[in-house]
Design an enzyme around this catalytic site. Structure first.
Site, PDB file in Angstrom:
ATOM      1  N   LYS A 143      43.243 -15.101  -0.226  1.00  0.00           N
ATOM      2  CA  LYS A 143      43.598 -15.798   1.024  1.00  0.00           C
ATOM      3  C   LYS A 143      42.469 -16.706   1.499  1.00  0.00           C
ATOM      4  CE  LYS A 143      44.204 -12.179   3.648  1.00  0.00           C
ATOM      5  NZ  LYS A 143      43.982 -11.072   2.709  1.00  0.00           N
ATOM      6  N   ARG A 183      41.603   0.017   2.633  1.00  0.00           N
ATOM      7  CA  ARG A 183      42.095  -1.308   3.078  1.00  0.00           C
ATOM      8  C   ARG A 183      43.461  -1.615   2.463  1.00  0.00           C
ATOM      9  NH1 ARG A 183      37.378  -4.748   1.348  1.00  0.00           N
ATOM     10  NH2 ARG A 183      38.600  -6.541   1.993  1.00  0.00           N
TER      11      ARG A 183
HETATM   12  P1  AMP Z   1      38.912  -9.683   5.961  1.00  0.00           P
HETATM   13  O1  AMP Z   1      37.682 -10.477   5.706  1.00  0.00           O
HETATM   14  O2  AMP Z   1      40.043 -10.494   6.502  1.00  0.00           O
HETATM   15  O3  AMP Z   1      39.319  -8.847   4.770  1.00  0.00           O
HETATM   16  O4  AMP Z   1      38.551  -8.632   7.135  1.00  0.00           O
HETATM   17  C1  AMP Z   1      37.526  -7.681   6.971  1.00  0.00           C
HETATM   18  C2  AMP Z   1      37.716  -6.553   7.966  1.00  0.00           C
HETATM   19  O5  AMP Z   1      37.679  -7.082   9.299  1.00  0.00           O
HETATM   20  C3  AMP Z   1      39.037  -5.819   7.866  1.00  0.00           C
HETATM   21  O6  AMP Z   1      39.031  -4.802   6.889  1.00  0.00           O
HETATM   22  C4  AMP Z   1      39.170  -5.259   9.280  1.00  0.00           C
HETATM   23  O7  AMP Z   1      38.317  -4.135   9.465  1.00  0.00           O
HETATM   24  C5  AMP Z   1      38.606  -6.396  10.125  1.00  0.00           C
HETATM   25  N1  AMP Z   1      39.670  -7.351  10.530  1.00  0.00           N
HETATM   26  C6  AMP Z   1      39.813  -8.661  10.131  1.00  0.00           C
HETATM   27  N2  AMP Z   1      40.879  -9.209  10.717  1.00  0.00           N
HETATM   28  C7  AMP Z   1      41.441  -8.241  11.490  1.00  0.00           C
HETATM   29  C8  AMP Z   1      42.590  -8.176  12.323  1.00  0.00           C
HETATM   30  N3  AMP Z   1      43.400  -9.240  12.479  1.00  0.00           N
HETATM   31  N4  AMP Z   1      42.841  -7.007  12.968  1.00  0.00           N
HETATM   32  C9  AMP Z   1      42.045  -5.940  12.827  1.00  0.00           C
HETATM   33  N5  AMP Z   1      40.964  -5.921  12.044  1.00  0.00           N
HETATM   34  C10 AMP Z   1      40.653  -7.061  11.369  1.00  0.00           C
END
Ligand code: AMP
Length: 186
Positions: free
Chosen positions: A10, A141
């Site tokens: 993504k 995750r």
């Molecule tokens: P990502 O880089 O999008 O994989 O996000 C890393 C981590 O940030 C996730 O595993 C969540 O702990 C937190 N996170 C990111 N976006 C969200 C969201 N929209 N709601 C809740 N937690 C989020």
């Protein structure tokens, strides 16, 4: 907006799309990681959830997202990556966009097999050393994605917003497929 499990690509594809459209790339993961580095209130509240691979509570995200969507550079739109992650966030987003007189133009859903995801995250772990890319956190995750985020695929499909793209091939091939899905939809 981009949807897809962790490791689907993504972030990479959202950056390209943002460049193509001349819009900011808004990644809640990036915003949270910055808040962590800067030791802000949001960062302090988010840390334990992120380390465990759990979703940060919705109310922590709310101001962060609202602040970013109302920034001057997002006035003409943005590419959202990593938000919403559950149905409550999808409702909050609709409400925020209504207030702004804006709406969701399309939801790009990247689908990738679990085997490929695990392999990609293992690669990222050695390249970027993200704490939340540790093996058992990754499993959590994935579970969180299946339980809380995957229902959004059905939600946005029923609203006629979903564009499905196979995220399985290499970055360049997926990039071309994303571009043609967007072109076909516009
Ligand atoms: P990502 O880089 O999008 O994989 O996000 C890393 C981590 O940030 C996730 O595993 C969540 O702990 C937190 N996170 C990111 N976006 C969200 C969201 N929209 N709601 C809740 N937690 C989020």
């Amino acid at each position: 907006m981009f949807l897809g499990p962790p490791g689907a690509g993504k972030g990479t594809q959202a950056v390209t799309m943002a460049g193509d459209l001349g819009m900011p790339h808004v990644s809640t993961g990036d915003l949270l990681r910055r808040a962590l580095r800067e030791g802000t209130e949001v960062g302090i509240r988010a840390k334990s959830f992120m380390d465990a691979g759990d979703l940060v509570p919705d109310e922590v995200l709310l101001d962060l997202v609202r602040g970013r969507l109302t920034s001057d550079d997002a006035a003409g739109g943005c590419v959202l990556d990593g938000y919403p992650r559950n149905l409550a966030q999808a409702e909050s987003l609709d409400e925020m966009l209504r207030e702004l007189g804006a709406g969701i133009v399309g939801v790009l859903n990247l689908s990738v097999s679990e085997e490929t995801l695990v392999g990609r995250i293992a690669g990222r772990r050695s390249d970027e050393s993200r704490v939340d890319d540790a093996a058992e956190t990754v499993r959590n995750r994935m579970r969180v994605y299946e339980e809380q985020t995957a229902p959004l695929v059905v939600h946005y499909r029923s609203r006629g917003l979903l564009l499905d793209v196979d995220g399985e091939p290499g970055v360049e091939e997926v990039r071309a497929a994303v571009r043609s899905a967007v072109a076909a939809a516009s």
